[in-house]
Motif scaffolding. Structure first.
Motif, short mmCIF file in Angstrom:
data_model
loop_
_atom_site.label_atom_id
_atom_site.label_comp_id
_atom_site.label_asym_id
_atom_site.label_seq_id
_atom_site.Cartn_x
_atom_site.Cartn_y
_atom_site.Cartn_z
N ALA A 167 0.83 -1.21 0.00
CA ALA A 167 0.00 0.00 0.00
C ALA A 167 0.86 1.25 0.00
CB ALA A 167 -0.93 -0.01 1.20
N LEU A 168 1.93 1.24 0.78
CA LEU A 168 2.80 2.41 0.84
C LEU A 168 3.49 2.65 -0.49
CD1 LEU A 168 4.40 1.79 4.35
CD2 LEU A 168 2.95 3.74 3.74
N LEU A 169 3.89 1.60 -1.17
CA LEU A 169 4.53 1.74 -2.47
C LEU A 169 3.54 2.23 -3.52
CD1 LEU A 169 6.87 -1.36 -2.48
CD2 LEU A 169 7.58 1.00 -2.85
N ALA A 170 2.32 1.71 -3.47
CA ALA A 170 1.32 2.09 -4.48
C ALA A 170 0.90 3.56 -4.33
CB ALA A 170 0.11 1.17 -4.38
N GLY A 171 0.69 4.00 -3.09
CA GLY A 171 0.45 5.41 -2.86
C GLY A 171 -0.94 5.88 -2.49
N PRO A 172 -2.04 5.37 -3.10
CA PRO A 172 -3.37 5.87 -2.74
C PRO A 172 -3.63 5.72 -1.24
CG PRO A 172 -3.50 4.60 -4.75
CD PRO A 172 -2.10 4.41 -4.22
N PRO A 173 -4.26 6.72 -0.63
CA PRO A 173 -4.36 6.73 0.84
C PRO A 173 -5.27 5.67 1.44
CG PRO A 173 -5.46 8.64 -0.12
CD PRO A 173 -4.71 7.99 -1.23
N ALA A 174 -6.39 5.35 0.80
CA ALA A 174 -7.36 4.44 1.44
C ALA A 174 -6.73 3.09 1.78
CB ALA A 174 -8.59 4.27 0.56
N PRO A 175 -5.99 2.45 0.87
CA PRO A 175 -5.36 1.17 1.25
C PRO A 175 -4.30 1.32 2.35
CG PRO A 175 -5.48 1.37 -1.14
CD PRO A 175 -5.83 2.72 -0.58
N ILE A 176 -3.59 2.46 2.37
CA ILE A 176 -2.61 2.67 3.44
C ILE A 176 -3.31 2.75 4.79
CG2 ILE A 176 -0.88 4.25 4.37
CD1 ILE A 176 -0.25 5.09 1.50
N THR A 177 -4.41 3.50 4.83
CA THR A 177 -5.17 3.60 6.08
C THR A 177 -5.69 2.24 6.51
OG1 THR A 177 -5.84 5.86 5.56
CG2 THR A 177 -7.16 4.69 7.18
N PRO A 208 12.24 16.07 7.83
CA PRO A 208 12.33 16.98 6.69
C PRO A 208 13.12 16.37 5.54
CG PRO A 208 12.71 18.18 8.73
CD PRO A 208 12.65 16.72 9.09
N GLY A 209 12.59 16.55 4.34
CA GLY A 209 13.27 16.08 3.14
C GLY A 209 12.88 14.68 2.70
N MET A 210 12.02 13.99 3.44
CA MET A 210 11.63 12.63 3.08
C MET A 210 10.44 12.64 2.13
SD MET A 210 13.59 10.29 4.47
CE MET A 210 12.73 8.76 4.87
N HIS A 211 10.58 11.95 1.00
CA HIS A 211 9.48 11.85 0.04
C HIS A 211 8.31 11.06 0.60
CE1 HIS A 211 12.39 12.60 -3.60
NE2 HIS A 211 12.61 13.42 -2.58
N GLY A 212 8.60 10.13 1.50
CA GLY A 212 7.54 9.30 2.07
C GLY A 212 6.59 10.03 2.99
N ALA A 213 6.88 11.30 3.27
CA ALA A 213 5.99 12.07 4.14
C ALA A 213 4.57 12.16 3.59
CB ALA A 213 6.56 13.47 4.36
N GLY A 214 4.43 12.05 2.27
CA GLY A 214 3.10 12.12 1.67
C GLY A 214 2.21 10.96 2.05
N ARG A 215 2.78 9.90 2.61
CA ARG A 215 1.98 8.74 3.05
C ARG A 215 1.45 8.91 4.47
NH1 ARG A 215 3.79 8.24 -2.11
NH2 ARG A 215 3.85 6.08 -2.84
N LEU A 216 1.91 9.91 5.20
CA LEU A 216 1.63 9.97 6.63
C LEU A 216 0.19 10.35 6.95
CD1 LEU A 216 4.92 11.56 8.00
CD2 LEU A 216 4.22 9.16 8.00
N THR A 217 -0.44 11.16 6.12
CA THR A 217 -1.82 11.55 6.41
C THR A 217 -2.72 10.33 6.47
OG1 THR A 217 -1.51 13.71 5.38
CG2 THR A 217 -3.78 12.95 5.63
N ALA A 218 -2.48 9.37 5.59
CA ALA A 218 -3.29 8.15 5.57
C ALA A 218 -3.08 7.33 6.85
CB ALA A 218 -2.94 7.31 4.35
N ILE A 219 -1.83 7.28 7.34
CA ILE A 219 -1.58 6.57 8.60
C ILE A 219 -2.20 7.34 9.76
CG2 ILE A 219 0.22 5.77 10.18
CD1 ILE A 219 2.00 5.27 7.77
N GLU A 220 -2.09 8.66 9.73
CA GLU A 220 -2.69 9.48 10.79
C GLU A 220 -4.19 9.24 10.88
OE1 GLU A 220 -2.33 14.01 12.50
OE2 GLU A 220 -1.76 13.59 10.43
#
Length: 314
Positions: A167-177, A208-220
């Motif tokens: 899910a993290l590799l694919a990117g869409p938030p719903a599966p990550i959540t 700071p500087g991590m591209h993976g930060a875009g995945r965090l909203t879904a985990i939050e």
């Protein structure tokens, strides 16, 4: 006249500078509502205080600095007669905790003892840098589960961890959540394995500087709805991690990755691994996943969905 309990005074060795707002809010909450902070849980080296739904830890000096934590020389809280549920007085200068012998343990907070972790910037990391860090961290694996529950949870954890990676590799938030929700509360320990893995991932991805930060909203989103899935201590730890805040040894690890310092990285990882029986190793599993995702994102910067290599292909 009501007798005043004699004070046994201590000074905080260090304390999280971000607590200043929490302490002020706690004093105001008691003034307005009349509801005091209370002792949440008592351990040998840590006392947790519940303040308007949030936790503050009072930890012994031999533990490292951490979010919402006050470090002091006091230890063995149970032997001092501090009881769960006891009211705690909090103001901007410190805390006062009643003990069973009629004394009050006072811990004063000096402004010059405030702790703020040094910032890092991981934007300049290359794929080779990340591979080197992953190679070092591959030596720090989790020990065997201690309990029947832990052993029974091992297979579901592995399966759900694989789903989280995809899910993290694919990117869409719903599966990550969804994948994160299935990990929360799973495993043994005061902070379960699934929670510790999410903590490690979130902490490093939030730097700071991590591209993976875009995945965090879904985990939050998963953590926000997890009040019934895990304990308050675990939830508090994950919430701090989502904002890039953790124990000092985690900040040291991030700094070592930034510096490309192999020995520093090994030293920090060894300290993290020593957290609890499995918690530290599980946190490092999350850190490795964050590095794996970061490597994929940096190797495919122009694609929303990097190619996922199935382990069965290798």
């Amino acid at each position: 006249m009501t007798p005043v309990a004699p004070l046994v005074a201590f000074r905080a060795t260090t304390w999280d500078a971000a607590l200043e707002e929490t302490l002020s809010r706690a004093a105001e909450h008691r003034r307005v509502s009349g509801v005091p902070a209370i002792v949440h849980s008592v351990h040998q080296r840590v006392l947790n205080i519940l303040v308007d739904g949030a936790l503050i830890a009072v930890a012994h000096d031999d533990l490292d600095d951490a979010p919402s934590t006050i470090r002091t020389e006091v230890s063995n809280w149970a032997a001092r007669g501090v009881a769960q549920g006891a009211p705690v007085h909090i103001d901007a200068t410190g805390i006062r905790i009643p003990a069973a012998d009629g004394t009050t343990i006072a811990i004063d907070l000096s402004p010059d003892a405030a702790w703020t972790p040094a910032p890092v910037d991981l934007s300049a990391l290359t794929v080779d840098d990340i591979d080197a860090a992953l190679h070092i961290l591959s030596d720090f694996t989790a020990p065997q589960a201690m309990t029947d529950f832990g052993r029974a949870a091992a297979a579901p954890i592995a399966e759900r961890l694989d789903a989280l990676r995809h899910a993290l590799l694919a990117g869409p938030p719903a599966p990550i959540t969804a994948a994160s929700e299935r990990l929360i509360g799973l495993g043994e320990g005061l902070t379960p394995t699934g929670d510790d893995i999410l903590t490690g991932f979130a902490f490093l991805a939030a730097q700071p500087g991590m591209h993976g930060a875009g995945r965090l909203t879904a985990i939050e989103d998963a953590v926000r709805g997890a009040d019934d899935l895990t304990g308050l201590l675990s939830l508090t730890t994950m919430r701090h991690a989502l904002r890039g805040r953790g124990r000092q040894c985690l900040h040291d690890l991030a700094a070592a990755v930034e510096a490309g310092d192999a020995q520093w990285l090994r030293t920090a990882a060894a300290l993290i691994q020593n957290i609890g029986h499995t918690s530290g190793a599980d946190i490092l599993t999350g850190v490795r996943i964050a590095l794996e995702i970061e490597c994929a994102l940096r190797a495919a910067p122009d694609t929303t969905t990097p190619h996922l290599i199935d382990e069965k292909e290798n």
